[in-house]
Design a protein around this motif. Sequence first.
Motif, PDB file in Angstrom:
ATOM      1  N   ARG A  79       0.846  -1.262  -0.022  1.00 55.63           N
ATOM      2  CA  ARG A  79      -0.094  -0.034   0.087  1.00 55.63           C
ATOM      3  C   ARG A  79       0.810   1.294  -0.005  1.00 55.63           C
ATOM      4  NH1 ARG A  79      -5.209  -0.854   3.782  1.00 55.63           N
ATOM      5  NH2 ARG A  79      -5.625  -2.886   3.594  1.00 55.63           N
ATOM      6  N   LYS A  80       0.545   2.484  -0.763  1.00 53.27           N
ATOM      7  CA  LYS A  80       1.084   3.572  -0.642  1.00 53.27           C
ATOM      8  C   LYS A  80       0.369   4.408   0.254  1.00 53.27           C
ATOM      9  CE  LYS A  80       3.520   6.703  -3.927  1.00 53.27           C
ATOM     10  NZ  LYS A  80       3.002   7.765  -3.347  1.00 53.27           N
ATOM     11  N   LEU A  81       0.742   4.594   1.368  1.00 53.24           N
ATOM     12  CA  LEU A  81       0.063   5.276   2.318  1.00 53.24           C
ATOM     13  C   LEU A  81       0.603   6.864   2.645  1.00 53.24           C
ATOM     14  CD1 LEU A  81      -0.100   2.400   4.904  1.00 53.24           C
ATOM     15  CD2 LEU A  81      -1.897   3.117   3.170  1.00 53.24           C
ATOM     16  N   ASP A  82      -0.126   7.819   1.739  1.00 55.97           N
ATOM     17  CA  ASP A  82       0.554   9.269   1.849  1.00 55.97           C
ATOM     18  C   ASP A  82      -0.050  10.086   2.739  1.00 55.97           C
ATOM     19  OD1 ASP A  82       2.491   8.428  -0.253  1.00 55.97           O
ATOM     20  OD2 ASP A  82       0.632   8.883  -1.738  1.00 55.97           O
TER      21      ASP A  82
ATOM     22  N   SER B 265      -5.672   7.868   3.149  1.00 60.08           N
ATOM     23  CA  SER B 265      -5.184   6.544   2.640  1.00 60.08           C
ATOM     24  C   SER B 265      -5.264   5.578   3.806  1.00 60.08           C
ATOM     25  CB  SER B 265      -3.752   6.862   2.109  1.00 60.08           C
ATOM     26  OG  SER B 265      -2.946   7.089   2.812  1.00 60.08           O
ATOM     27  N   VAL B 266      -5.189   6.186   5.085  1.00 61.88           N
ATOM     28  CA  VAL B 266      -5.166   5.164   6.224  1.00 61.88           C
ATOM     29  C   VAL B 266      -6.398   5.273   6.891  1.00 61.88           C
ATOM     30  CG1 VAL B 266      -2.613   5.298   6.323  1.00 61.88           C
ATOM     31  CG2 VAL B 266      -4.006   6.967   7.517  1.00 61.88           C
ATOM     32  N   GLU B 267      -7.541   5.854   6.351  1.00 61.52           N
ATOM     33  CA  GLU B 267      -8.682   5.570   7.358  1.00 61.52           C
ATOM     34  C   GLU B 267      -9.222   4.103   7.688  1.00 61.52           C
ATOM     35  OE1 GLU B 267     -11.332   7.642   4.726  1.00 61.52           O
ATOM     36  OE2 GLU B 267     -11.003   9.576   5.382  1.00 61.52           O
ATOM     37  N   GLU B 268      -9.036   3.181   6.677  1.00 59.65           N
ATOM     38  CA  GLU B 268      -9.177   1.795   7.030  1.00 59.65           C
ATOM     39  C   GLU B 268      -8.470   1.378   8.301  1.00 59.65           C
ATOM     40  OE1 GLU B 268      -9.174  -2.830   5.109  1.00 59.65           O
ATOM     41  OE2 GLU B 268      -8.718  -0.826   3.825  1.00 59.65           O
ATOM     42  N   ILE B 269      -7.340   1.697   8.040  1.00 63.95           N
ATOM     43  CA  ILE B 269      -6.315   0.960   9.149  1.00 63.95           C
ATOM     44  C   ILE B 269      -6.336   1.783  10.419  1.00 63.95           C
ATOM     45  CG2 ILE B 269      -3.865   1.028   9.535  1.00 63.95           C
ATOM     46  CD1 ILE B 269      -3.041   0.847   6.655  1.00 63.95           C
TER      47      ILE B 269
ATOM     48  N   ARG C   1       1.731  -4.907  12.189  1.00 67.95           N
ATOM     49  CA  ARG C   1       2.539  -5.389  11.387  1.00 67.95           C
ATOM     50  C   ARG C   1       2.094  -4.104   9.968  1.00 67.95           C
ATOM     51  NH1 ARG C   1       5.646  -9.660  11.128  1.00 67.95           N
ATOM     52  NH2 ARG C   1       5.380 -11.204  12.542  1.00 67.95           N
ATOM     53  N   LEU C   2       3.344  -3.648   9.768  1.00 68.61           N
ATOM     54  CA  LEU C   2       3.253  -2.484   8.375  1.00 68.61           C
ATOM     55  C   LEU C   2       4.400  -2.883   7.376  1.00 68.61           C
ATOM     56  CD1 LEU C   2       2.666   0.869  10.561  1.00 68.61           C
ATOM     57  CD2 LEU C   2       1.068  -0.506   9.045  1.00 68.61           C
ATOM     58  N   GLU C   3       5.017  -4.034   7.474  1.00 68.44           N
ATOM     59  CA  GLU C   3       6.214  -4.609   6.563  1.00 68.44           C
ATOM     60  C   GLU C   3       5.382  -4.489   5.072  1.00 68.44           C
ATOM     61  OE1 GLU C   3       6.642  -8.006   9.524  1.00 68.44           O
ATOM     62  OE2 GLU C   3       4.943  -6.484   9.113  1.00 68.44           O
ATOM     63  N   GLY C   4       6.361  -3.846   4.196  1.00 69.56           N
ATOM     64  CA  GLY C   4       6.000  -3.950   2.983  1.00 69.56           C
ATOM     65  C   GLY C   4       5.087  -3.161   2.193  1.00 69.56           C
ATOM     66  N   ASN C   5       4.795  -1.928   3.056  1.00 72.01           N
ATOM     67  CA  ASN C   5       4.079  -0.750   2.474  1.00 72.01           C
ATOM     68  C   ASN C   5       5.034   0.341   2.616  1.00 72.01           C
ATOM     69  OD1 ASN C   5       1.017  -2.138   2.666  1.00 72.01           O
ATOM     70  ND2 ASN C   5       1.998  -2.792   4.680  1.00 72.01           N
ATOM     71  N   THR C   6       4.225   1.550   2.016  1.00 77.83           N
ATOM     72  CA  THR C   6       5.141   2.842   2.254  1.00 77.83           C
ATOM     73  C   THR C   6       4.410   3.702   2.798  1.00 77.83           C
ATOM     74  OG1 THR C   6       6.425   4.479   0.797  1.00 77.83           O
ATOM     75  CG2 THR C   6       4.651   3.108  -0.119  1.00 77.83           C
ATOM     76  N   VAL C   7       5.008   4.285   3.862  1.00 72.43           N
ATOM     77  CA  VAL C   7       4.227   5.294   4.862  1.00 72.43           C
ATOM     78  C   VAL C   7       4.846   6.441   4.987  1.00 72.43           C
ATOM     79  CG1 VAL C   7       3.244   5.548   7.223  1.00 72.43           C
ATOM     80  CG2 VAL C   7       3.694   3.170   6.215  1.00 72.43           C
ATOM     81  N   GLY C   8       3.932   7.586   4.336  1.00 68.34           N
ATOM     82  CA  GLY C   8       4.478   9.267   4.485  1.00 68.34           C
ATOM     83  C   GLY C   8       4.042   9.573   5.844  1.00 68.34           C
ATOM     84  N   VAL C   9       4.688  11.135   6.032  1.00 65.01           N
ATOM     85  CA  VAL C   9       4.544  11.646   7.393  1.00 65.01           C
ATOM     86  C   VAL C   9       3.137  11.706   7.871  1.00 65.01           C
ATOM     87  CG1 VAL C   9       5.213  13.615   8.396  1.00 65.01           C
ATOM     88  CG2 VAL C   9       6.651  12.693   6.879  1.00 65.01           C
ATOM     89  N   GLU C  10       2.179  12.224   7.067  1.00 65.80           N
ATOM     90  CA  GLU C  10       0.716  12.466   7.323  1.00 65.80           C
ATOM     91  C   GLU C  10       0.075  11.113   7.784  1.00 65.80           C
ATOM     92  OE1 GLU C  10      -3.316  14.499   5.600  1.00 65.80           O
ATOM     93  OE2 GLU C  10      -1.603  14.989   4.729  1.00 65.80           O
ATOM     94  N   ALA C  11       0.290  10.198   6.874  1.00 65.60           N
ATOM     95  CA  ALA C  11      -0.102   8.839   7.217  1.00 65.60           C
ATOM     96  C   ALA C  11       0.273   8.316   8.488  1.00 65.60           C
ATOM     97  CB  ALA C  11       0.033   7.824   6.075  1.00 65.60           C
TER      98      ALA C  11
ATOM     99  N   ASP D 162      10.930  -2.318   6.399  1.00 67.11           N
ATOM    100  CA  ASP D 162      10.677  -1.937   4.867  1.00 67.11           C
ATOM    101  C   ASP D 162       9.105  -1.011   4.604  1.00 67.11           C
ATOM    102  OD1 ASP D 162      10.735  -2.024   2.074  1.00 67.11           O
ATOM    103  OD2 ASP D 162       9.781  -4.175   1.993  1.00 67.11           O
ATOM    104  N   MET D 163       9.209  -0.140   5.212  1.00 64.68           N
ATOM    105  CA  MET D 163       7.981   0.675   5.352  1.00 64.68           C
ATOM    106  C   MET D 163       8.076   2.107   4.797  1.00 64.68           C
ATOM    107  SD  MET D 163       6.441   1.330   9.019  1.00 64.68           S
ATOM    108  CE  MET D 163       7.072   2.729  10.047  1.00 64.68           C
ATOM    109  N   PHE D 164       9.339   2.404   4.440  1.00 60.89           N
ATOM    110  CA  PHE D 164       9.607   3.807   3.932  1.00 60.89           C
ATOM    111  C   PHE D 164       9.886   3.633   2.447  1.00 60.89           C
ATOM    112  CE2 PHE D 164       9.946   4.286   8.409  1.00 60.89           C
ATOM    113  CZ  PHE D 164       9.049   5.418   8.508  1.00 60.89           C
TER     114      PHE D 164
END
Length: 462
Positions: A30-33, A37-41, A55-65, A86-88
Amino acid sequence: MATDIVAQLADSLAKAGVEEGELSYKGQGRKLDDAKSVEEIVKEIQDFQGLQALRLEGNTVGVEAAQAIAKALETKSEFKRCYWSDMFTGRLRSEIPPALNSLGDALMMAGARLTVLDLSDNAFGPDGVRGIEKLLKSTACHTLQELRLNNCGMGIGGGKILAASLIQCHKSSSAESTPLSLKVFVAGRNRLENDGAIALAQAFQLMGSLEEVHMPQNGINHPGVTALATAMQHNPNLRILNLNDNTFTDKGGIAMAQALKHLHSIQVINFGDCLVRPAGAIAIAETVSEGLPILKELNLSFCEITEEAAVTVAQAVKNKDQLEKLDLNGNSPPTTTFAITPFSTPPSAPRPPDVSSFLSFPSPDKLLKLGAKRALLIEQQQYFNSAVSFSDGLLKKAFTTPSFQGYSFVSSLLVLLGLIKSEDKVKPVLVVPGHLQALEHVVRQDYFPKESVAVLEAFMSR
């Protein structure tokens, strides 16, 4: 219909791998910007009573997310385990510290007591360590048992910040009569070098609670190795010591041999590709023969050990009842030394020059070892690195796409490799070493399903 059954099976397997109290988004790509984008999470975190792990491995998380997720974690007082490797991917390095700060502040506000913090494969450099500095010093980490920071590019500066944070955490937790008792420390491929290793050795010696230490490929020479050896003596419960692909020389090898005399619980020693040389190997052999009763693995491969020193090592382990593996491959000259003990690794052809090791941590010694064709080997390795990087991106996206038929992919792969016949009369390709090297790489990655690895292994081992 078959596709639906396979999807249901995959979903069941994924759920079966989730621990109690754990919410997992592992490997979903997931591309969580932003907050949207993270409402569900966020909602699932808020609704999860007794949340202990995320567990957030294998996603990409931005500052706001990250800030939105952090807000949801602020009330999770039972939280214990952060699986955030591996989340950035694709993020600017400047984005990572504020994201980590937000998540750390939330855990401190919640009154969490962490046992696992895994931030491996994030390549955040020294600035990333500053992003978790406050968290590491806080009461949230007084209970920390596992710290995993593999392949983060911390460098010397990051290593020093990390060491100072652990020392401060131990000091403040000891004042409350609950001293930090870290058991697992993982920090391979971080360019810690001597200064970083020496700083961390001070923290290790102070804690005295380590059971596993993994610090391969860090460019550490004998001063850093000697400091680590001294620290290890104060960790009597140490079971696994992996310092693969650092540079001991005989000085570091002898120092480590002395440290091993104090480690009666040691089971796995990995000093492969560490240039311990004959004097270091003989010193280690003497320690092994005199003690280490439950030793299971000893790796002294590619260490420039002579035949005489290799024989001494093999004889030292001959009566070790629990020994499962002795690796002396790649030493000079390759002889029948390995047949002395039934537990030893069988003789094999010398390993090709390790170009990837040279590119990770260049040194004149490693460059010379590559031989006369060094320029060609380096060029080939760079092409290979580009190929596997492309494969990683493509396969990671494919395997995390809900409509992707993983079993069909593996079947097609087996056909192309010539291991099974195709009903559609698809002809296998001409398999060259590069194909197998790339396959060996991808099956080791987190995105590649373990059940598919098992299928490939079953056919390729025939």
